[in-house]
Scaffold this motif. Structure first.
Motif, PDB file in Angstrom:
ATOM      1  N   LEU A  43       6.051   3.668  49.484  1.00  0.00           N
ATOM      2  CA  LEU A  43       7.077   3.813  50.894  1.00  0.00           C
ATOM      3  C   LEU A  43       8.311   4.010  50.562  1.00  0.00           C
ATOM      4  N   ILE A  44       9.174   2.733  49.797  1.00  0.00           N
ATOM      5  CA  ILE A  44      10.994   3.039  49.599  1.00  0.00           C
ATOM      6  C   ILE A  44      10.637   4.760  48.721  1.00  0.00           C
ATOM      7  N   ALA A  45       9.688   4.991  47.722  1.00  0.00           N
ATOM      8  CA  ALA A  45      10.140   6.260  47.037  1.00  0.00           C
ATOM      9  C   ALA A  45      10.049   7.096  47.610  1.00  0.00           C
ATOM     10  N   VAL A  46       8.966   7.333  48.614  1.00  0.00           N
ATOM     11  CA  VAL A  46       9.023   8.252  50.262  1.00  0.00           C
ATOM     12  C   VAL A  46       9.926   8.764  50.581  1.00  0.00           C
ATOM     13  N   LEU A  47      10.453   7.370  51.147  1.00  0.00           N
ATOM     14  CA  LEU A  47      11.496   7.436  51.851  1.00  0.00           C
ATOM     15  C   LEU A  47      12.484   8.432  51.634  1.00  0.00           C
ATOM     16  N   GLY A  48      13.331   7.823  49.995  1.00  0.00           N
ATOM     17  CA  GLY A  48      14.052   8.240  49.457  1.00  0.00           C
ATOM     18  C   GLY A  48      13.775   9.811  49.382  1.00  0.00           C
ATOM     19  N   PHE A  49      12.496  10.594  49.195  1.00  0.00           N
ATOM     20  CA  PHE A  49      12.913  11.699  48.957  1.00  0.00           C
ATOM     21  C   PHE A  49      12.309  12.496  50.033  1.00  0.00           C
ATOM     22  N   ALA A  50      12.411  11.861  51.126  1.00  0.00           N
ATOM     23  CA  ALA A  50      11.842  12.364  52.478  1.00  0.00           C
ATOM     24  C   ALA A  50      13.845  12.777  53.131  1.00  0.00           C
ATOM     25  N   THR A  51      14.936  11.950  52.605  1.00  0.00           N
ATOM     26  CA  THR A  51      15.801  12.324  53.116  1.00  0.00           C
ATOM     27  C   THR A  51      16.989  12.379  52.577  1.00  0.00           C
ATOM     28  N   ASP A  52      16.357  12.425  50.788  1.00  0.00           N
ATOM     29  CA  ASP A  52      17.185  13.131  50.178  1.00  0.00           C
ATOM     30  C   ASP A  52      18.000  11.893  49.251  1.00  0.00           C
ATOM     31  N   ARG A  53      17.436  10.585  49.164  1.00  0.00           N
ATOM     32  CA  ARG A  53      18.655   9.955  48.971  1.00  0.00           C
ATOM     33  C   ARG A  53      17.785   9.367  48.061  1.00  0.00           C
ATOM     34  N   TYR A  54      18.409   9.815  46.611  1.00  0.00           N
ATOM     35  CA  TYR A  54      17.815  10.052  45.119  1.00  0.00           C
ATOM     36  C   TYR A  54      17.636   7.908  44.840  1.00  0.00           C
ATOM     37  N   ASP A  55      18.891   7.809  45.523  1.00  0.00           N
ATOM     38  CA  ASP A  55      19.403   5.927  44.912  1.00  0.00           C
ATOM     39  C   ASP A  55      18.025   5.385  45.444  1.00  0.00           C
ATOM     40  N   PHE A  56      17.604   5.548  46.732  1.00  0.00           N
ATOM     41  CA  PHE A  56      15.881   5.116  46.531  1.00  0.00           C
ATOM     42  C   PHE A  56      14.864   4.752  45.803  1.00  0.00           C
ATOM     43  N   ILE A  57      14.982   5.415  44.922  1.00  0.00           N
ATOM     44  CA  ILE A  57      14.248   5.628  43.602  1.00  0.00           C
ATOM     45  C   ILE A  57      14.627   4.100  42.629  1.00  0.00           C
ATOM     46  N   ASP A  58      15.477   3.981  42.333  1.00  0.00           N
ATOM     47  CA  ASP A  58      16.512   2.657  41.669  1.00  0.00           C
ATOM     48  C   ASP A  58      15.934   1.401  41.827  1.00  0.00           C
ATOM     49  N   ILE A  59      16.667   1.303  43.766  1.00  0.00           N
ATOM     50  CA  ILE A  59      15.610   0.677  44.629  1.00  0.00           C
ATOM     51  C   ILE A  59      14.375   0.297  44.238  1.00  0.00           C
TER      52      ILE A  59
END
Length: 85
Positions: A43-59
């Motif tokens: 879910l964190i990864a999908v949220l990162g892709f949906a908001t174009d904030r790819y630093d969520f992938i690191d989280i």
């Protein structure tokens, strides 16, 4: 498409939560909690892709490592308790 993926992840999270609450053994509950952690990472990864904030992938990766360490620690503790009994 990302909304459908998030909805499917929420549905599987609900099923895993039911399994964690109704699991017949402690090991079933731990497996369900590990599944909840894995779905949260997705879910964190999908949220990162949906908001174009790819630093969520690191989280998400940091959360994955913490999930692995926590699961291994709890399993080692429980297996140690079973061997001592």
């Amino acid at each position: 498409m990302l909304f459908a993926a998030a909805a499917a992840l929420f549905a599987t999270l609900a099923l895993a939560l039911i399994r964690a609450l109704a699991g017949p053994t402690v090991f079933d509950r731990i497996l369900a909690l590990n599944l909840i952690g894995t779905k949260t990472i997705l879910l964190i990864a999908v949220l990162g892709f949906a908001t174009d904030r790819y630093d969520f992938i690191d989280i998400a990766l940091i959360y994955a490592v913490l999930n692995l360490i926590g699961t291994v620690a709890v399993m080692r503790y429980l297996i140690g308790e079973r061997e001592r009994a």
